[in-house]
Design an enzyme around this catalytic site. Structure first.
Site, short mmCIF file in Angstrom:
data_model
loop_
_atom_site.label_atom_id
_atom_site.label_comp_id
_atom_site.label_asym_id
_atom_site.label_seq_id
_atom_site.Cartn_x
_atom_site.Cartn_y
_atom_site.Cartn_z
N GLU A 109 -38.35 33.41 99.92
CA GLU A 109 -38.63 32.07 99.14
C GLU A 109 -39.99 32.38 98.34
O GLU A 109 -40.87 32.47 98.85
CB GLU A 109 -38.97 30.86 99.95
CG GLU A 109 -37.90 30.54 101.13
CD GLU A 109 -36.57 30.08 100.34
OE1 GLU A 109 -36.66 29.63 99.39
OE2 GLU A 109 -35.63 30.19 101.14
N CYS A 157 -45.13 25.66 95.17
CA CYS A 157 -44.14 26.56 94.43
C CYS A 157 -43.15 25.94 93.46
O CYS A 157 -42.95 26.36 92.46
CB CYS A 157 -43.40 27.42 95.70
SG CYS A 157 -42.73 25.93 96.57
P1 NAD Z 1 -48.89 35.40 99.50
O1 NAD Z 1 -47.69 36.16 98.97
O2 NAD Z 1 -50.22 36.09 98.93
O3 NAD Z 1 -48.89 35.59 100.79
C1 NAD Z 1 -47.94 34.89 101.77
C2 NAD Z 1 -47.95 35.58 103.03
O4 NAD Z 1 -47.79 36.88 102.90
C3 NAD Z 1 -49.24 35.49 103.68
O5 NAD Z 1 -48.87 35.32 105.10
C4 NAD Z 1 -50.04 36.87 103.57
O6 NAD Z 1 -50.75 37.06 104.80
C5 NAD Z 1 -48.53 37.78 103.63
N1 NAD Z 1 -48.86 39.24 102.94
C6 NAD Z 1 -49.87 39.29 101.76
N2 NAD Z 1 -49.83 40.51 101.71
C7 NAD Z 1 -48.80 41.03 102.37
C8 NAD Z 1 -48.12 42.15 102.19
N3 NAD Z 1 -48.77 43.37 101.55
N4 NAD Z 1 -47.29 42.89 103.29
C9 NAD Z 1 -46.90 41.61 104.28
N5 NAD Z 1 -47.38 40.60 104.27
C10 NAD Z 1 -48.15 40.12 103.18
O7 NAD Z 1 -48.73 34.17 98.94
P2 NAD Z 1 -49.95 32.97 98.99
O8 NAD Z 1 -50.94 33.13 98.16
O9 NAD Z 1 -50.15 32.54 100.44
O10 NAD Z 1 -49.01 31.57 98.50
C11 NAD Z 1 -48.68 31.28 97.23
C12 NAD Z 1 -47.36 31.88 96.85
O11 NAD Z 1 -46.55 31.26 97.72
C13 NAD Z 1 -46.93 31.23 95.44
O12 NAD Z 1 -46.59 32.44 94.81
C14 NAD Z 1 -45.88 30.08 95.67
O13 NAD Z 1 -45.32 30.15 94.89
C15 NAD Z 1 -45.32 30.84 96.90
N6 NAD Z 1 -44.61 29.98 97.76
C16 NAD Z 1 -43.42 29.50 97.81
C17 NAD Z 1 -42.48 28.67 98.46
C18 NAD Z 1 -41.13 28.62 98.27
O14 NAD Z 1 -40.46 27.97 99.08
N7 NAD Z 1 -40.45 29.21 97.48
C19 NAD Z 1 -43.30 27.63 99.03
C20 NAD Z 1 -44.63 27.72 99.10
C21 NAD Z 1 -45.13 28.84 98.39
#
Ligand code: NAD
Length: 489
Positions: free
Chosen positions: A264, A299
């Site tokens: 997602e 998002c």
């Molecule tokens: P992010 O991708 O930076 O982090 C999300 C999660 O992934 C965190 O727990 C983080 O620790 C982990 N993560 C980060 N780098 C990683 C790696 N290299 N390997 C494994 N895990 C890793 O996102 P964010 O800044 O926390 O949230 C914002 C993003 O989330 C935006 O792009 C937003 O659109 C998206 N989002 C999507 C939805 C949906 O349902 N489609 C809902 C909410 C947020």
């Protein structure tokens, strides 16, 4: 909303003692060493333990044991339902505390963490609890000498890696259907928002979920998230977060055990307002509410307002007025409508988008000012489709307005994006609504509204917004495998 006054929330915040370890096998473990900084004032709320591979291994091993030899997958679904309902009741009992933890750790206004996020979490856990004992298997009609059974079995160990913007809703959308299906789970919250997730884990133990059924590990994504993504004993990885990190999870799975990965991801959702919208003022107000809700850290944020040229100035003037009337302030003040951004690094990223929009030649209508950790609600019009502001997800309170002259042009503009999470169209014409909806490549299309829905409808994206579906009965399919049993009689 909440009836608790500002002073009372501040007093409760001062008295909070959050859980700080990992929650593995039903117990808190680990040395709390990593600070959790509140975007509210830059102060450290608590220190939490941070997982490396050994702690992730321990959490997955606990979940594996609970799945392979523990009672949870073997319970009658009605018994799992009862346990999940007890959990939901405890979340409701501690609703204020958990809402406070969310507002402190990621800066969401308390009226929204209490009134919106916690309501969604409690509702989600109850909904999947109730679904647990209402699933049926299939027995296709075969010849007289055979019997075929098509059954759904829990997939095993589910790892959920989630973001900070709706920290517990995103977690509940994955954990509740996974547990209801009989899986066991390991949750890794975002570094910014570990405290609310740990409270949830403590309540799961109190509700009597057997040890190892629901585990929480904290830690940096590149370490703890990656370790889950590469783990040979994780059967399904459910991820919500950025498109960039979603790509990593597909690579982790390809390089390890080919676990199923559900994604997602981000969005750049178009909100199309046609001249025959039933109520142009309501459309403008909703456009403003949509992009500034949760400080734009959504998002599904309607970050591209596509408005017909004939009504553009009326609509945009009203959006600007709404933006300027929003009350930004302390997340613990119940009258606050928009809080600070989650972190200084995210603040800098959002400001760089604002800079780029200015230098690309978009016209600033309001906002763009930074005050400490806040960014004023910002509106740019005269945005062109090739500008960075029209293409990249900002994840902040910044609206891009683009104008069009025909419905076909609006559809082309709307679909001119790598993303496909959500979209909206405002029109009084039934046929136009259906035609536009069919033409939009998005997981959800709203007509004459935005962000509406309930647990019964699936949520997720197409294109680079991902492919998983959270919510609804369909989400249960992500956490179950189909098994065919063919019996010769
Ligand atoms: P992010 O991708 O930076 O982090 C999300 C999660 O992934 C965190 O727990 C983080 O620790 C982990 N993560 C980060 N780098 C990683 C790696 N290299 N390997 C494994 N895990 C890793 O996102 P964010 O800044 O926390 O949230 C914002 C993003 O989330 C935006 O792009 C937003 O659109 C998206 N989002 C999507 C939805 C949906 O349902 N489609 C809902 C909410 C947020």
């Amino acid at each position: 909303m909440t009836d608790v006054p500002y002073e009372e929330w501040r007093a409760r915040a001062a008295g909070l003692v959050p859980h700080t370890g990992h929650h593995i096998g039903g117990e808190f473990t680990g040395t709390a060493a990593t600070p959790v900084v509140s975007p509210r004032d830059g102060k450290t709320i608590a220190h939490v333990a941070s997982a490396g591979r050994p702690e992730v291994d321990a959490a997955v091993a606990a979940a594996r044991r609970a799945f392979d030899t523990g009672p949870w997958p073997r319970l009658a679904p009605a018994e799992r339902k009862a346990a999940l309902l007890r959990w939901a009741d405890l979340i409701e009992r501690d609703r204020s505390t958990i809402a406070l933890l969310i507002s402190l750790e990621m800066g969401k206004p308390i009226s929204e963490s209490y009134g919106i996020e916690l309501r969604a979490v409690i509702n989600c856990v109850r909904w999947y609890a109730e679904a647990a004992d209402k699933q049926l298997d299939e027995s296709p009609r075969t010849g007289g000498s055979s019997l075929a059974l098509v059954t759904r079995e829990p997939v095993g160990v589910v790892a959920a890696v989630v973001p900070w913007n709706f920290p517990l809703t995103m977690a509940a959308w994955k954990i509740a259907p996974a547990l209801a299906s009989g899986c066991t789970a390991v949750l890794k919250p975002a570094e910014e928002s570990p405290l609310s997730a740990l409270h949830l884990a403590a309540l799961a133990a109190e509700a009597g979920l057997p040890p190892g059924v629901f585990n929480v590990v904290n830690g940096p994504g590149e370490v703890a998230g990656r370790a889950l993504g590469e783990h040979p004993d994780v059967d399904v990885l459910a991820f919500t977060g950025s498109t960039e990190v979603g790509r990593h999870f597909l690579r982790y799975a390809a390089g390890s055990n080919l676990k199923r990965v559900w994604l997602e991801l981000g969005g750049k959702s178009p909100n199309i307002i046609l001249p025959d919208a039933p109520d142009l003022d309501a459309a403008a107000d909703t456009a403003a509410w949509g992009i500034f809700f949760n400080a734009g850290e959504m998002c599904t944020a309607p970050s591209r307002l596509l408005v017909h040229r004939s009504i553009a100035s009326r609509v945009v003037d009203r959006v600007v007025a709404r933006a300027e009337s929003l009350r930004t302030g302390d997340p613990l003040d119940p009258s606050t409508e928009m809080g600070p951004l989650v972190s200084l690094s995210h603040h800098a990223r959002v400001m760089s988008h604002i800079q780029a929009a200015k230098s690309d030649g978009a016209r600033l209508r309001t906002g763009a000012t930074a005050d400490g950790r806040f960014i004023a609600p910002t509106v740019f019009d005269q945005v062109k489709p090739d500008m960075r502001l029209a293409r990249e997800e900002v994840f902040g309170p910044v609206l891009a307005v683009l104008e069009f002259d025909s419905v076909d042009e609006a559809i082309t503009l709307a679909n001119d994006t790598d993303y496909g999470l959500a979209a909206a169209v405002w029109t009084s014409d039934l046929s136009t609504a259906h035609k536009v909806s069919r033409s939009l490549r998005a997981g959800t299309v709203w007509v004459n509204c935005y962000e509406e829905g309930d647990m019964s409808v699936p949520f997720g994206g197409v294109k680079q917004s991902g492919h998983g579906r959270d919510k609804s009965l369909h989400a249960l399919d992500k956490y179950t495998d189909l098994k065919t049993t063919w019996i010769e009689l």
